[in-house]
Design a protein around this motif. Structure first.
Motif, short mmCIF file in Angstrom:
data_model
loop_
_atom_site.label_atom_id
_atom_site.label_comp_id
_atom_site.label_asym_id
_atom_site.label_seq_id
_atom_site.Cartn_x
_atom_site.Cartn_y
_atom_site.Cartn_z
N PRO A 145 56.11 37.14 43.12
CA PRO A 145 55.28 38.30 42.77
C PRO A 145 53.81 37.95 42.52
CG PRO A 145 56.84 37.82 41.01
CD PRO A 145 57.20 36.93 42.15
N TRP A 146 53.52 36.76 41.98
CA TRP A 146 52.12 36.38 41.76
C TRP A 146 51.41 36.18 43.09
CZ3 TRP A 146 51.53 38.16 37.35
CH2 TRP A 146 52.37 37.87 36.28
N HIS A 147 52.08 35.55 44.03
CA HIS A 147 51.49 35.33 45.35
C HIS A 147 51.29 36.66 46.07
CE1 HIS A 147 52.74 30.82 45.67
NE2 HIS A 147 52.43 31.17 44.43
N PHE A 148 52.28 37.56 45.92
CA PHE A 148 52.19 38.89 46.54
C PHE A 148 50.96 39.64 46.03
CE2 PHE A 148 53.46 43.42 46.81
CZ PHE A 148 53.64 43.52 48.19
N LEU A 149 50.73 39.61 44.72
CA LEU A 149 49.55 40.26 44.15
C LEU A 149 48.26 39.59 44.62
CD1 LEU A 149 50.50 41.03 40.44
CD2 LEU A 149 50.04 42.67 42.27
N ALA A 150 48.21 38.26 44.54
CA ALA A 150 47.00 37.53 44.92
C ALA A 150 46.66 37.77 46.39
CB ALA A 150 47.16 36.04 44.66
N PHE A 151 47.69 37.93 47.21
CA PHE A 151 47.48 38.21 48.64
C PHE A 151 47.35 39.71 48.90
CE2 PHE A 151 48.21 33.83 49.18
CZ PHE A 151 47.93 33.48 50.49
N GLY A 152 46.94 40.46 47.90
CA GLY A 152 46.66 41.88 48.06
C GLY A 152 47.81 42.68 48.60
N ASP A 181 49.36 26.63 43.20
CA ASP A 181 50.69 26.66 43.80
C ASP A 181 50.64 26.28 45.28
OD1 ASP A 181 51.72 27.58 41.39
OD2 ASP A 181 52.14 29.62 42.11
N LEU A 182 49.61 26.74 45.97
CA LEU A 182 49.50 26.49 47.41
C LEU A 182 48.82 25.16 47.72
CD1 LEU A 182 48.51 30.07 48.64
CD2 LEU A 182 50.78 29.00 48.65
N GLY A 183 48.24 24.54 46.70
CA GLY A 183 47.59 23.25 46.90
C GLY A 183 46.26 23.32 47.61
N VAL A 184 45.57 24.46 47.47
CA VAL A 184 44.25 24.63 48.10
C VAL A 184 43.28 25.18 47.07
CG1 VAL A 184 45.16 25.01 50.43
CG2 VAL A 184 44.82 26.96 48.93
N HIS A 185 41.97 25.01 47.34
CA HIS A 185 40.98 25.53 46.40
C HIS A 185 40.91 27.05 46.47
CE1 HIS A 185 37.32 26.71 44.47
NE2 HIS A 185 36.78 27.05 45.62
N ASP A 186 40.73 27.60 47.65
CA ASP A 186 40.57 29.05 47.81
C ASP A 186 41.16 29.45 49.16
OD1 ASP A 186 39.84 31.71 47.80
OD2 ASP A 186 37.68 31.35 47.65
N HIS A 187 42.46 29.67 49.17
CA HIS A 187 43.13 30.08 50.41
C HIS A 187 42.52 31.38 50.90
CE1 HIS A 187 46.23 31.45 53.13
NE2 HIS A 187 46.79 30.25 53.09
N LEU A 235 27.14 30.33 43.26
CA LEU A 235 28.37 30.41 42.47
C LEU A 235 29.59 30.05 43.32
CD1 LEU A 235 27.61 33.69 40.52
CD2 LEU A 235 27.78 31.40 39.55
N ASP A 236 29.61 30.51 44.57
CA ASP A 236 30.72 30.24 45.46
C ASP A 236 30.90 28.73 45.67
OD1 ASP A 236 32.82 31.11 47.29
OD2 ASP A 236 31.49 30.50 48.91
N LYS A 237 29.80 28.00 45.74
CA LYS A 237 29.85 26.56 46.00
C LYS A 237 30.05 25.73 44.74
CE LYS A 237 26.89 26.94 50.02
NZ LYS A 237 25.53 27.02 50.43
N ASN A 238 29.63 26.23 43.59
CA ASN A 238 29.57 25.39 42.39
C ASN A 238 30.55 25.74 41.28
OD1 ASN A 238 27.22 23.53 42.94
ND2 ASN A 238 26.35 25.53 43.44
N GLY A 267 38.14 26.65 40.62
CA GLY A 267 39.32 27.23 39.99
C GLY A 267 39.37 28.73 40.20
N GLY A 268 40.17 29.39 39.38
CA GLY A 268 40.32 30.83 39.49
C GLY A 268 39.03 31.58 39.28
N VAL A 269 38.20 31.10 38.35
CA VAL A 269 36.90 31.74 38.12
C VAL A 269 36.04 31.61 39.37
CG1 VAL A 269 34.79 31.69 36.74
CG2 VAL A 269 37.00 31.40 35.63
N GLY A 270 36.07 30.44 40.01
CA GLY A 270 35.30 30.23 41.22
C GLY A 270 35.74 31.12 42.36
N ILE A 271 37.05 31.33 42.48
CA ILE A 271 37.56 32.21 43.54
C ILE A 271 37.08 33.63 43.30
CG2 ILE A 271 39.67 33.22 44.51
CD1 ILE A 271 41.03 30.49 43.87
#
Length: 168
Positions: A22-29, A83-89, A135-138, A141-145
Motif C-alpha cells: 500500500p505504501w508503494h501504491f500511494l507513492a506511485f500515485g 525500499d526500492l534501493g534508489v534515491h528518487d525512482h 534543492l533537487d540536487k542538494n 531522502g524523502g524531503v529531497g524527493i
C-alpha cells in the motif's frame, strides 16, 4: 518469489511491489507512476480527481491538508525510495500530486483554471528554475524527493493567483 529490486532493474517504471504494497501504491500515485512515458505528468493528472473533494474543505482545511500531505510525503517517498534501493525512482509521483494540490489551492471554478494550473506546474517541475534545481540536487531522502515539487507547486500557485487577480 520475485525480487522487487531485480524486477525494478528490468522495468524501472513499474516495480511489482506497487500492486501489493500500500505504501508503494500511494507513492506511485495509485499506480499512475507505473505508466511507461512521463510518469510525473501522469501523477500530476492523478491529483485532479481528488480536487472536487478537496474543494469541499474550507480554505484553511485545504491548507492543513497540504501541510499534512507534504509531511506525509516526506516520510512516504523516503520509505519507498529506500525500499526500492534508489534515491528518487521516476515512478514515485506522490510529490507531483501534492505539487498539483498546492498549485490548485483557492483556484476559481472552471476547467480552464485547472488546465492552466496543470500547465504552469508541469513547466516549472520539468524546467526546475533556481532555487528548485538547487534543492533537487542538494536535498536528499524523502524531503529531497518532495521539496522540488512542493516549491514548484508554490511558484505555480503564485503565478496562477497572479493571473486570477489580473483577469478579475
Amino acid at each position: 518469489m520475485t525480487d522487487p529490486v531485480l524486477d525494478q532493474a528490468a522495468d524501472p517504471a513499474a516495480p511489482c511491489t506497487v500492486w501489493n504494497n500500500p505504501w508503494h501504491f500511494l507513492a506511485f500515485g495509485c499506480g499512475s507512476g507505473t505508466l511507461p512515458k512521463a510518469p510525473g505528468t501522469w501523477g500530476s493528472l492523478m491529483a485532479l480527481p481528488f480536487l472536487p473533494l478537496l474543494q469541499l474543505l474550507p480554505t484553511w482545511g485545504y491548507g492543513v491538508m497540504l501541510v499534512v500531505t507534504s509531511l506525509f510525503g516526506f516520510w512516504l517517498c523516503g520509505r519507498v525510495a529506500r525500499d526500492l534501493g534508489v534515491h528518487d525512482h521516476e515512478g514515485i509521483v506522490w510529490d507531483e500530486m501534492v505539487g498539483m494540490w498546492i498549485t490548485l489551492w483557492m483556484v476559481p471554478a472552471g476547467w480552464y483554471w485547472l488546465v492552466l494550473g496543470f500547465l504552469i506546474f508541469r513547466v516549472l517541475d520539468i524546467l526546475k528554475p533556481w532555487p528548485i534545481s538547487w534543492l533537487d540536487k542538494n536535498v536528499h531522502g524523502g524531503v529531497g524527493i518532495m521539496i522540488d515539487d512542493v516549491l514548484a507547486g508554490v511558484f505555480a500557485w503564485l503565478a496562477l493567483q497572479a493571473i486570477v487577480i489580473a483577469v478579475a
